[in-house]
Design a protein around this motif. Structure first.
Motif, mmCIF file in Angstrom:
data_model
loop_
_atom_site.group_PDB
_atom_site.id
_atom_site.type_symbol
_atom_site.label_atom_id
_atom_site.label_comp_id
_atom_site.label_asym_id
_atom_site.label_seq_id
_atom_site.Cartn_x
_atom_site.Cartn_y
_atom_site.Cartn_z
ATOM 1 N N TYR A 1 0.834 -1.207 0.000
ATOM 2 C CA TYR A 1 0.000 0.000 0.000
ATOM 3 C C TYR A 1 0.870 1.259 0.000
ATOM 4 O O TYR A 1 0.570 2.235 -0.684
ATOM 5 C CB TYR A 1 -0.930 0.031 1.208
ATOM 6 N N SER A 2 1.937 1.229 0.765
ATOM 7 C CA SER A 2 2.844 2.368 0.825
ATOM 8 C C SER A 2 3.504 2.612 -0.535
ATOM 9 O O SER A 2 3.661 3.766 -0.968
ATOM 10 C CB SER A 2 3.896 2.137 1.907
ATOM 11 N N PHE A 3 3.887 1.538 -1.222
ATOM 12 C CA PHE A 3 4.429 1.666 -2.578
ATOM 13 C C PHE A 3 3.395 2.339 -3.482
ATOM 14 O O PHE A 3 3.721 3.252 -4.242
ATOM 15 C CB PHE A 3 4.817 0.287 -3.134
ATOM 16 N N ALA A 4 2.138 1.902 -3.386
ATOM 17 C CA ALA A 4 1.067 2.490 -4.197
ATOM 18 C C ALA A 4 0.892 3.971 -3.877
ATOM 19 O O ALA A 4 0.675 4.786 -4.779
ATOM 20 C CB ALA A 4 -0.237 1.731 -3.972
ATOM 21 N N ASP A 5 1.005 4.328 -2.598
ATOM 22 C CA ASP A 5 0.888 5.730 -2.204
ATOM 23 C C ASP A 5 2.008 6.568 -2.814
ATOM 24 O O ASP A 5 1.770 7.666 -3.334
ATOM 25 C CB ASP A 5 0.933 5.874 -0.681
ATOM 26 N N LEU A 6 3.231 6.063 -2.752
ATOM 27 C CA LEU A 6 4.367 6.796 -3.315
ATOM 28 C C LEU A 6 4.244 6.912 -4.829
ATOM 29 O O LEU A 6 4.529 7.970 -5.407
ATOM 30 C CB LEU A 6 5.684 6.125 -2.924
ATOM 31 N N LEU A 7 3.825 5.841 -5.478
ATOM 32 C CA LEU A 7 3.615 5.882 -6.927
ATOM 33 C C LEU A 7 2.548 6.920 -7.273
ATOM 34 O O LEU A 7 2.738 7.739 -8.188
ATOM 35 C CB LEU A 7 3.217 4.498 -7.446
ATOM 36 N N SER A 8 1.457 6.930 -6.529
ATOM 37 C CA SER A 8 0.383 7.876 -6.814
ATOM 38 C C SER A 8 0.842 9.323 -6.605
ATOM 39 O O SER A 8 0.479 10.209 -7.379
ATOM 40 C CB SER A 8 -0.861 7.583 -5.963
#
Length: 147
Positions: A40-47
Motif C-alpha cells: 500500500y505504501s508503494f502504491a501511495d508513493l507511486l500515486s
C-alpha cells in the motif's frame, strides 16, 4: 516503505525482457515479498509521483500527443507517459520535475500502474481494492492545470 525502497523496486524493472509483463515481473515479485502495508505504501508513493507530474507544463512535452488548446488530448496516454517517467528511475524523474521538456516523447509504460495490485494479489490471492493517497487520473492535480 520509504523513498529509497520505492526507487529500489523501480530499479528492478528488467528492460531486457521482451514484454511489459516480463519487464515489471521482478518488481512485482519483490514487492509481493513484503507485507500488505508496504505494498500500500508503494502504491501511495507511486500515486504521489504520478500526481506531481499531472500538470499542463509536462503534458505540453510528450510528443505527438502533447496537450494543445482546442484539440483532443488523451488523458490515458498522458497518465501512461507519466508512468514512463517514473519507470525510468529516480534520476530521470527528478530531471523531468526540473525540466518538463525532458518528458519522454511518444513513450508510455502503462504496466507500471499495475505493480501494486499484481504484487498484492500474488501475495494474498485476494483482490486488490486499495485506494492510494493521491488520485492519478489526468486533471486530478487542479493546481497543475491552472493557466
Amino acid at each position: 516503505m520509504n523513498e529509497h525502497d520505492f526507487w529500489g523496486i523501480i530499479d528492478l524493472l528488467d528492460w531486457e525482457a521482451k514484454t511489459d509483463d516480463a519487464i515489471v515481473r521482478p518488481a512485482v515479485e519483490k514487492l509481493a515479498q513484503l507485507d500488505a502495508r508496504s505494498i500500500y505504501s508503494f502504491a501511495d508513493l507511486l500515486s504521489e509521483k504520478l500526481y506531481r507530474l499531472d500538470q499542463k507544463e509536462y503534458a505540453l512535452h510528450i510528443g505527438e500527443d502533447a496537450w494543445q488548446p482546442d484539440a483532443y488530448f488523451s488523458v490515458d496516454n498522458f497518465l501512461y507517459a507519466r508512468a514512463c517517467v517514473i519507470a525510468n528511475g529516480k534520476d530521470y524523474y527528478e530531471k523531468v520535475l526540473d525540466k518538463p521538456e525532458a518528458m519522454p516523447k511518444d513513450l508510455t509504460f502503462e504496466s507500471l500502474l499495475y505493480v501494486p495490485s499484481e504484487a498484492f494479489e500474488l501475495k494474498t490471492g485476494k483482490p486488490y481494492d486499495y485506494i492510494p493517497a493521491y488520485p492519478i487520473e489526468t486533471y486530478s492535480n487542479k493546481q497543475g492545470w491552472r493557466d
